[in-house]
Write a protein that holds these residues in place. Structure first.
Motif, PDB file in Angstrom:
ATOM      1  N   ALA A  78     -62.942  52.919 -47.375  1.00 59.73           N
ATOM      2  CA  ALA A  78     -62.431  52.137 -46.245  1.00 59.73           C
ATOM      3  C   ALA A  78     -61.042  52.576 -45.808  1.00 59.73           C
ATOM      4  O   ALA A  78     -60.393  51.879 -45.032  1.00 59.73           O
ATOM      5  CB  ALA A  78     -62.427  50.657 -46.611  1.00 59.73           C
ATOM      6  N   THR A  79     -60.575  53.721 -46.305  1.00 57.16           N
ATOM      7  CA  THR A  79     -59.295  54.276 -45.850  1.00 57.16           C
ATOM      8  C   THR A  79     -59.572  55.576 -45.103  1.00 57.16           C
ATOM      9  O   THR A  79     -60.619  56.211 -45.304  1.00 57.16           O
ATOM     10  CB  THR A  79     -58.332  54.555 -47.021  1.00 57.16           C
ATOM     11  OG1 THR A  79     -58.950  55.486 -47.919  1.00 57.16           O
ATOM     12  CG2 THR A  79     -57.987  53.279 -47.769  1.00 57.16           C
ATOM     13  N   SER A  80     -58.651  55.987 -44.268  1.00 64.12           N
ATOM     14  CA  SER A  80     -58.865  57.185 -43.453  1.00 64.12           C
ATOM     15  C   SER A  80     -58.926  58.463 -44.290  1.00 64.12           C
ATOM     16  O   SER A  80     -59.552  59.438 -43.869  1.00 64.12           O
ATOM     17  CB  SER A  80     -57.763  57.298 -42.406  1.00 64.12           C
ATOM     18  OG  SER A  80     -56.504  57.366 -43.032  1.00 64.12           O
ATOM     19  N   ASP A  81     -58.312  58.459 -45.479  1.00 64.02           N
ATOM     20  CA  ASP A  81     -58.290  59.668 -46.297  1.00 64.02           C
ATOM     21  C   ASP A  81     -59.369  59.690 -47.389  1.00 64.02           C
ATOM     22  O   ASP A  81     -59.403  60.599 -48.214  1.00 64.02           O
ATOM     23  CB  ASP A  81     -56.906  59.851 -46.928  1.00 64.02           C
ATOM     24  CG  ASP A  81     -56.517  58.704 -47.840  1.00 64.02           C
ATOM     25  OD1 ASP A  81     -57.113  57.613 -47.731  1.00 64.02           O
ATOM     26  OD2 ASP A  81     -55.603  58.894 -48.670  1.00 64.02           O
ATOM     27  N   ALA A  82     -60.266  58.718 -47.393  1.00 63.19           N
ATOM     28  CA  ALA A  82     -61.297  58.628 -48.427  1.00 63.19           C
ATOM     29  C   ALA A  82     -62.320  59.754 -48.269  1.00 63.19           C
ATOM     30  O   ALA A  82     -62.686  60.125 -47.156  1.00 63.19           O
ATOM     31  CB  ALA A  82     -61.991  57.276 -48.379  1.00 63.19           C
ATOM     32  N   ALA A  83     -62.770  60.283 -49.400  1.00 67.20           N
ATOM     33  CA  ALA A  83     -63.722  61.385 -49.391  1.00 67.20           C
ATOM     34  C   ALA A  83     -65.167  60.892 -49.269  1.00 67.20           C
ATOM     35  O   ALA A  83     -66.021  61.574 -48.714  1.00 67.20           O
ATOM     36  CB  ALA A  83     -63.567  62.206 -50.665  1.00 67.20           C
ATOM     37  N   THR A  84     -65.446  59.727 -49.810  1.00 63.67           N
ATOM     38  CA  THR A  84     -66.806  59.194 -49.759  1.00 63.67           C
ATOM     39  C   THR A  84     -66.791  57.816 -49.119  1.00 63.67           C
ATOM     40  O   THR A  84     -65.754  57.157 -49.075  1.00 63.67           O
ATOM     41  CB  THR A  84     -67.410  59.063 -51.177  1.00 63.67           C
ATOM     42  OG1 THR A  84     -66.594  58.175 -51.931  1.00 63.67           O
ATOM     43  CG2 THR A  84     -67.501  60.399 -51.869  1.00 63.67           C
ATOM     44  N   LYS A  85     -67.930  57.386 -48.657  1.00 64.77           N
ATOM     45  CA  LYS A  85     -68.040  56.055 -48.053  1.00 64.77           C
ATOM     46  C   LYS A  85     -69.229  55.332 -48.681  1.00 64.77           C
ATOM     47  O   LYS A  85     -70.353  55.803 -48.598  1.00 64.77           O
ATOM     48  CB  LYS A  85     -68.237  56.152 -46.545  1.00 64.77           C
ATOM     49  CG  LYS A  85     -67.020  56.643 -45.814  1.00 64.77           C
ATOM     50  CD  LYS A  85     -67.000  56.111 -44.407  1.00 64.77           C
ATOM     51  CE  LYS A  85     -65.850  56.625 -43.598  1.00 64.77           C
ATOM     52  NZ  LYS A  85     -64.572  56.144 -43.965  1.00 64.77           N
ATOM     53  N   ILE A  86     -68.916  54.194 -49.307  1.00 64.13           N
ATOM     54  CA  ILE A  86     -69.980  53.336 -49.829  1.00 64.13           C
ATOM     55  C   ILE A  86     -69.798  51.917 -49.284  1.00 64.13           C
ATOM     56  O   ILE A  86     -70.104  50.944 -49.954  1.00 64.13           O
ATOM     57  CB  ILE A  86     -70.050  53.362 -51.379  1.00 64.13           C
ATOM     58  CG1 ILE A  86     -68.710  52.986 -52.010  1.00 64.13           C
ATOM     59  CG2 ILE A  86     -70.546  54.687 -51.892  1.00 64.13           C
ATOM     60  CD1 ILE A  86     -68.755  52.821 -53.522  1.00 64.13           C
TER      61      ILE A  86
END
Length: 180
Positions: A78-86
């Motif tokens: 949920a952050t702009s720099d996150a590598a994955t999205k769950i």
């Protein structure tokens, strides 16, 4: 000869999840606390309980998060720099009003780091000797207040800034310190 390899894996899983696979007190404290407050804010603000609206609200909430809660937001994407999205692992069950403990339990299976996050213990500024703290801890106090110490080079500069801002951010502590 007895084969213990399967036994040790089962024992480790039991120790990690607890005897019945459910959380024990204090497990996933940041996840449960953050998502609990987030769920309540959705209800308070009359947000539609569909996945898209929940994800949008979660991204907005995570933009303003700090510390361990920001780290949780990073882990879930949920952050702009996150590598994955769950995010869908949160929004979908939350849209069906699944308890946050169950959501965090499921997230733990996806990424164990999520449940390793713990809040830092609160420091009692009315009794702590600021001179005995490390500069890192002094900076952390200012960061929690949303302040910076521009031009601070020495430990005493940080202490001076904290004492200056204490009446604004920790009035009870400031009052107690003057009474000492």
């Amino acid at each position: 000869m007895f084969d213990f390899s399967g036994f040790s894996a089962a024992l480790a899983l039991t120790l990690i999840l607890g005897v019945n696979g459910a959380f024990t007190e204090g497990d996933c404290e940041v996840c449960v606390s953050f998502l609990g407050r987030f769920y309540q804010s959705l209800k308070d603000n009359d947000v539609k309980f569909n996945s898209a609206d929940i994800e949008g609200a979660l991204m907005k909430t995570c933009k303003n998060s700090k510390g361990k809660e920001n780290r949780l937001c990073y882990y879930i994407g949920a952050t702009s720099d996150a590598a994955t999205k769950i995010l869908n692992e949160i929004s979908k069950p939350m849209s069906h009003h699944v308890p946050v403990e169950k959501i965090c339990e499921k997230l733990k299976k996806k990424d164990g780091q999520i449940c390793e996050l713990r809040y830092d213990k609160e420091m009692d500024l009315s009794t702590v000797d600021l001179k005995k703290l490390k500069v890192k801890d002094l900076k952390k106090i200012l960061e929690e207040w949303g302040e910076m110490c521009k031009g601070c080079m020495e430990k005493l500069d940080f202490i001076r800034k904290i004492k200056e801002l204490m009446p604004k951010f920790a009035p009870n502590a400031a009052k107690a310190r003057t009474e000492l």
